[in-house]
Design a protein around this motif. Structure first.
Motif, mmCIF file in Angstrom:
data_model
loop_
_atom_site.group_PDB
_atom_site.id
_atom_site.type_symbol
_atom_site.label_atom_id
_atom_site.label_comp_id
_atom_site.label_asym_id
_atom_site.label_seq_id
_atom_site.Cartn_x
_atom_site.Cartn_y
_atom_site.Cartn_z
ATOM 1 N N ARG A 214 6.420 12.655 2.330
ATOM 2 C CA ARG A 214 4.964 12.686 2.148
ATOM 3 C C ARG A 214 4.240 11.972 3.279
ATOM 4 O O ARG A 214 3.032 11.786 3.224
ATOM 5 N N GLY A 215 4.992 11.478 4.263
ATOM 6 C CA GLY A 215 4.365 10.746 5.364
ATOM 7 C C GLY A 215 4.091 9.293 5.040
ATOM 8 O O GLY A 215 3.332 8.623 5.735
ATOM 9 N N GLU A 216 4.708 8.784 3.973
ATOM 10 C CA GLU A 216 4.492 7.381 3.603
ATOM 11 C C GLU A 216 5.597 6.490 4.162
ATOM 12 O O GLU A 216 6.705 6.947 4.418
ATOM 13 N N GLY A 217 5.262 5.201 4.316
ATOM 14 C CA GLY A 217 6.238 4.234 4.813
ATOM 15 C C GLY A 217 6.866 3.451 3.671
ATOM 16 O O GLY A 217 6.391 3.491 2.533
ATOM 17 N N VAL A 218 7.953 2.730 3.989
ATOM 18 C CA VAL A 218 8.742 2.048 2.962
ATOM 19 C C VAL A 218 9.126 0.649 3.445
ATOM 20 O O VAL A 218 9.417 0.455 4.622
ATOM 21 N N LEU A 284 1.714 2.642 3.180
ATOM 22 C CA LEU A 284 2.892 2.216 2.441
ATOM 23 C C LEU A 284 3.011 3.007 1.130
ATOM 24 O O LEU A 284 2.065 3.094 0.362
ATOM 25 N N GLY A 285 4.194 3.579 0.905
ATOM 26 C CA GLY A 285 4.395 4.358 -0.317
ATOM 27 C C GLY A 285 5.317 3.688 -1.316
ATOM 28 O O GLY A 285 5.283 3.993 -2.509
ATOM 29 N N ALA A 312 4.485 -7.455 -5.117
ATOM 30 C CA ALA A 312 3.708 -6.849 -6.200
ATOM 31 C C ALA A 312 2.239 -6.754 -5.794
ATOM 32 O O ALA A 312 1.580 -5.735 -6.027
ATOM 33 N N TYR A 313 1.734 -7.808 -5.134
ATOM 34 C CA TYR A 313 0.343 -7.760 -4.709
ATOM 35 C C TYR A 313 0.144 -6.711 -3.619
ATOM 36 O O TYR A 313 -0.814 -5.940 -3.642
ATOM 37 N N ARG A 314 1.065 -6.669 -2.683
ATOM 38 C CA ARG A 314 0.929 -5.708 -1.590
ATOM 39 C C ARG A 314 0.997 -4.270 -2.116
ATOM 40 O O ARG A 314 0.274 -3.386 -1.651
ATOM 41 N N ALA A 315 1.853 -4.038 -3.088
ATOM 42 C CA ALA A 315 1.953 -2.702 -3.681
ATOM 43 C C ALA A 315 0.635 -2.342 -4.372
ATOM 44 O O ALA A 315 0.113 -1.235 -4.226
ATOM 45 N N TYR A 316 0.073 -3.314 -5.071
ATOM 46 C CA TYR A 316 -1.199 -3.105 -5.758
ATOM 47 C C TYR A 316 -2.306 -2.824 -4.744
ATOM 48 O O TYR A 316 -3.090 -1.883 -4.888
ATOM 49 N N GLN A 317 -2.309 -3.624 -3.659
ATOM 50 C CA GLN A 317 -3.329 -3.527 -2.615
ATOM 51 C C GLN A 317 -3.289 -2.145 -1.944
ATOM 52 O O GLN A 317 -4.316 -1.573 -1.629
ATOM 53 N N SER A 318 -2.088 -1.594 -1.744
ATOM 54 C CA SER A 318 -1.981 -0.345 -0.995
ATOM 55 C C SER A 318 -1.688 0.856 -1.890
ATOM 56 O O SER A 318 -1.511 1.953 -1.396
ATOM 57 N N GLY A 319 -1.602 0.621 -3.192
ATOM 58 C CA GLY A 319 -1.310 1.729 -4.093
ATOM 59 C C GLY A 319 0.118 2.221 -3.979
ATOM 60 O O GLY A 319 0.436 3.351 -4.340
#
Ligand code: ADP
Ligand code: ZN
Ligand code: ZN
Length: 712
Positions: A214-218, A284-285, A312-319
């Motif tokens: 999908r063009g997302e990073g990990v 970020l995916g 967890a915060y970074r995931a929340y911040q970037s969806g």
């Protein structure tokens, strides 16, 4: 245009940001600049740009230089959040998201343009070897470039970290893996709970693949690269150069290049230990937290961040999606995240019995005969575990352990204590040898002929006699890995590989030692908790834990969790191959719930009981903890500072425990204050303010303060 710049200093006294002129400089949020500051020059990060400033024109200065690399905007925001969340400062938090030092290594590359022209023989020869690096022919090539015959460009050269290659094996997913992958891919955060070998890594790999498509990073976080080389290698085997490796053992150039490859999106998957949570990955995916129970996710110095909480915060911040995986998840993770289960080891289609190896040739049997036993294999593929009661024993090895070790070709023995013996005492007057700088016993390291403090590194020679009474009778108590290694050498002819901080002081020592054990047809891997981490040795058929209750004796609410995880993790290393295996656990607390549940591979039972206990005592996840430690050479100012902080903190739904004295460390007397709160952000805020006020108080000039939110 003006730039708000946060100077990167460690002092708590400066509170930025400060305004600078930005005219003519291409400054953006995230730019890294060199600024005049008072009489000095400092590095700083632009946290904002504005059209107006309150600073009078004549006082405004401009940055003296601007670095080419910038911090991504979302990481500037993340740093601001960390500064607040961990009672740190914006400058200290920004320092951990800035790029590593260094710059790209480049070379000149020459290509023929194909234009006709008169050439000497030498020039013809030169053109023949192109395209390629200009190397020492640059001068000659420049002349051809001037005539339009050659094109020269500057290319950057990647300094590639060395890694061990593995073969990529792609499998058809099992039904539980398919379900887990679908749930992760749908979004949100999930705990992937499954025993070692249940196929968690394969799920991470597939989830990462879906993101790339999908063009997302990990971002993939692992405890320690040296101890988890297999996870890293599998990501590289599947995704090749799309993977960037970030960790401290890289050379400066390698680290810079890997960071840069992520920043330019040339690489899309960042793999590394806790600091890789700050990898500059765009769009970020997914964030993977492998072995989420591991204590190395917590940073020791200020800011004392927890990479799991930051993730967890970074995931929340970037969806982005978040997946935390473990065979022994923390009770708080089980309580707060949606759980996906992988119920059994993937490869369990084997007979339900295993057989002990016959003793390898040349083994001293020392009176005991290695026996052959048949033990049923469990349906989930995990090895059976036996608890051995050591309450009556005077020896470090139970007879059954001895027999099992003698009868096994490859085994792992865990003893979470290094050195020869834990303390020395005088048999005549009772004096115990303690560190002069810390209130702890000195540990004997026989090979180095010294006794050492495991807290501050202080060392002295092994005493021949007691300096208090002159007696020659010095008793050595307890056994560490060094002593057990010595004992085992006496009864065993197979090679012994000792893995602890004493045997692995050089950078490559850990992977080398593990590789040697891996290749050895027979051998015994003995060491501290390092032996229970992520390696996969298919031919290990015996796992042994000596003194399993050593972690239980720590006065800490995580003692049970740690003990359970250590035993269960070691059990996960044994019996992964077709021969199966078994595990022996030596303990003086054979009835302790953490030990019994681990022996039964009963993580659900353990988690249920542990969560009930935590709820009753209001420990995380049912309350948040904040720990403040004050220290000074004299006890009084340290105590008074802690008391002053306690006095100032008034937050509802918050209990204050202490100040209580802690043992002296590195010549500093210490006091501890613990907040147990149901009002997390109010408590963090109040603690931060109270500590800042105390730090500015004259009377506490000599006092050091440390704040630890969510201590582990
Ligand atoms: P974990 O990360 O839970 O320890 P892994 O993903 O490493 O588990 O899987 C354990 C072993 O099983 C690995 O050798 C892996 O290649 C293999 N494996 C994983 N998934 C499958 C599958 N669906 N079918 C067959 N083998 C698998
Ligand atoms: Zn004495
Ligand atoms: Zn010490």
């Amino acid at each position: 245009m003006f730039a708000r710049v946060e100077p990167l200093t460690t002092t708590r006294r400066l509170s930025g940001p400060f305004d600078y002129k930005a005219d003519g400089l291409a400054l953006v949020k995230g730019s890294i600049v060199r600024i005049p500051f008072g009489h000095q020059q400092l590095d700083g990060v632009v946290v904002d740009t504005t059209e107006a400033t309150d600073v009078p024109e004549e006082k405004l200065q401009a940055p003296t230089s601007v670095r080419d690399d910038t911090v991504p905007e979302d990481l500037v925001d993340l740093a601001n959040w960390i500064a607040e969340e961990y009672c740190s400062t914006p400058a200290r938090a920004l320092a951990i998201v800035t790029p590593p030092p260094g710059k790209a290594k480049t070379h000149f590359y020459a290509e023929p343009t194909g234009e006709p022209g008169k050439l000497t023989d030498k020039q013809r020869e030169l053109l023949q070897r192109l395209p390629g690096p200009a190397g020492k022919d640059l001068q000659a090539l420049r002349r051809l470039e001037a005539r339009g015959l050659v094109k020269i460009s500057e290319r950057s050269e990647r300094r590639t970290p060395r890694t061990n290659a593995v073969e990529d094996r792609v499998h058809d997913l099992t039904p539980p893996q398919i379900d887990a992958l679908a749930a992760i891919d749908a979004g949100g955060s999930h705990l992937l709970h499954g025993v070692t070998g249940s196929g968690k890594t394969e799920v991470y790999l597939r989830a990462a693949q879906a993101c790339l498509a999908r063009g997302e990073g990990v971002i993939v976080l692992v405890p320690e690269i040296a101890l988890t080389p297999q996870t890293v290698a599998r990501f590289q085997a599947r995704f090749g150069d799309t993977v960037a490796l970030l960790h401290s053992a890289l050379s400066e150039g390698e680290r810079y290049d890997e960071w840069r490859r992520l920043r330019t999106s040339e690489a899309r998957i960042a793999v590394g230990p806790r600091s890789a949570v700050f990898a500059p990955v765009e769009n970020l995916g997914l964030i993977v937290l492998d072995e989420e129970h591991d204590a190395s996710y917590k940073q020791d110095g200020d800011p004392r961040y927890d990479a799991r909480h930051v993730a967890a915060y970074r995931a929340y911040q970037s969806g982005a999606r978040l997946v935390a995986g473990s065979a022994t998840p923390r009770p708080e993770t089980v309580h707060t995240m949606h759980r996906l289960r992988l119920p059994a080891r993937v490869e369990t289609k084997k007979p339900l019995v295993f057989q002990d190896d016959p003793a390898p040739p040349g083994v001293h049997v020392g009176g005991v005969t290695p026996r052959t036993t048949l033990t049923p294999r469990r349906a989930d593929g995990l090895p059976p575990v036996r608890i051995l009661d050591m309450r009556e024993s005077q020896h470090s090895l139970h007879p059954e352990t001895r027999r099992a070790i003698l009868g096994t070709r490859k085994s792992i023995v865990l003893l979470n204590r290094r050195g020869w013996s834990n303390f020395l005492s005088c048999k005549t007057c009772g004096k115990a040898w303690e560190c002069p700088r810390c209130d702890v016993a000195l540990v004997l390291h026989r090979a180095q002929h010294e006794i050492a403090c495991h807290h501050c590194g202080h060392k002295e020679r092994v005493p021949k006699r007691c300096d208090a009474c002159g007696s020659l009778a010095v008793a050595r108590h307890g056994a560490g890995t060094e002593r057990v290694e010595h004992e085992l050498r006496g009864i065993l002819d197979v090679p012994i590989f000792r893995l602890d901080a004493d045997t692995t002081q050089t950078k490559d020592a850990v992977p080398e030692l593990l590789a040697r054990f891996h290749q050895a047809p027979t051998g015994l891997l003995l060491g501290t908790q390092m032996v229970a981490k992520g390696h996969d040795f298919p031919d290990v058929t015996l796992g042994v834990v000596l003194d399993a209750d050593s972690t239980l004796r720590f006065p800490d609410f995580r003692a049970e969790e740690r003990t359970f995880a250590l035993i269960a993790q070691l059990a996960g290393r044994a019996g992964r191959g077709p021969k199966g295996g078994r595990v022996l656990v030596q303990t003086r607390s054979p009835d302790a719930p953490a030990i019994v549940s681990a022996a039964n591979h009963d993580s659900d039972g353990f988690l249920k009981e542990e969560l009930a206990r935590r709820k009753a005592h209001e420990y995380p996840p049912f309350a948040d903890l904040i720990r403040v430690i004050t220290s000074a050479t004299d006890p009084e100012p340290a105590r008074a500072a802690a008391a002053a902080i306690a006095e100032q903190i008034k937050v509802p739904e918050t209990q204050l425990l202490g100040p209580a004295p802690l043992f002296r460390l590195r010549d500093r007397e210490r006091f501890q204050l613990v907040l147990k709160t149901h009002e997390r952000s109010a408590a963090i805020h109040a603690t931060g303010r109270a500590v800042e006020d105390a730090a500015r108080t004259k009377a506490f000039k000599e006092v050091n303060f440390s704040v630890d939110v969510d201590p582990v």
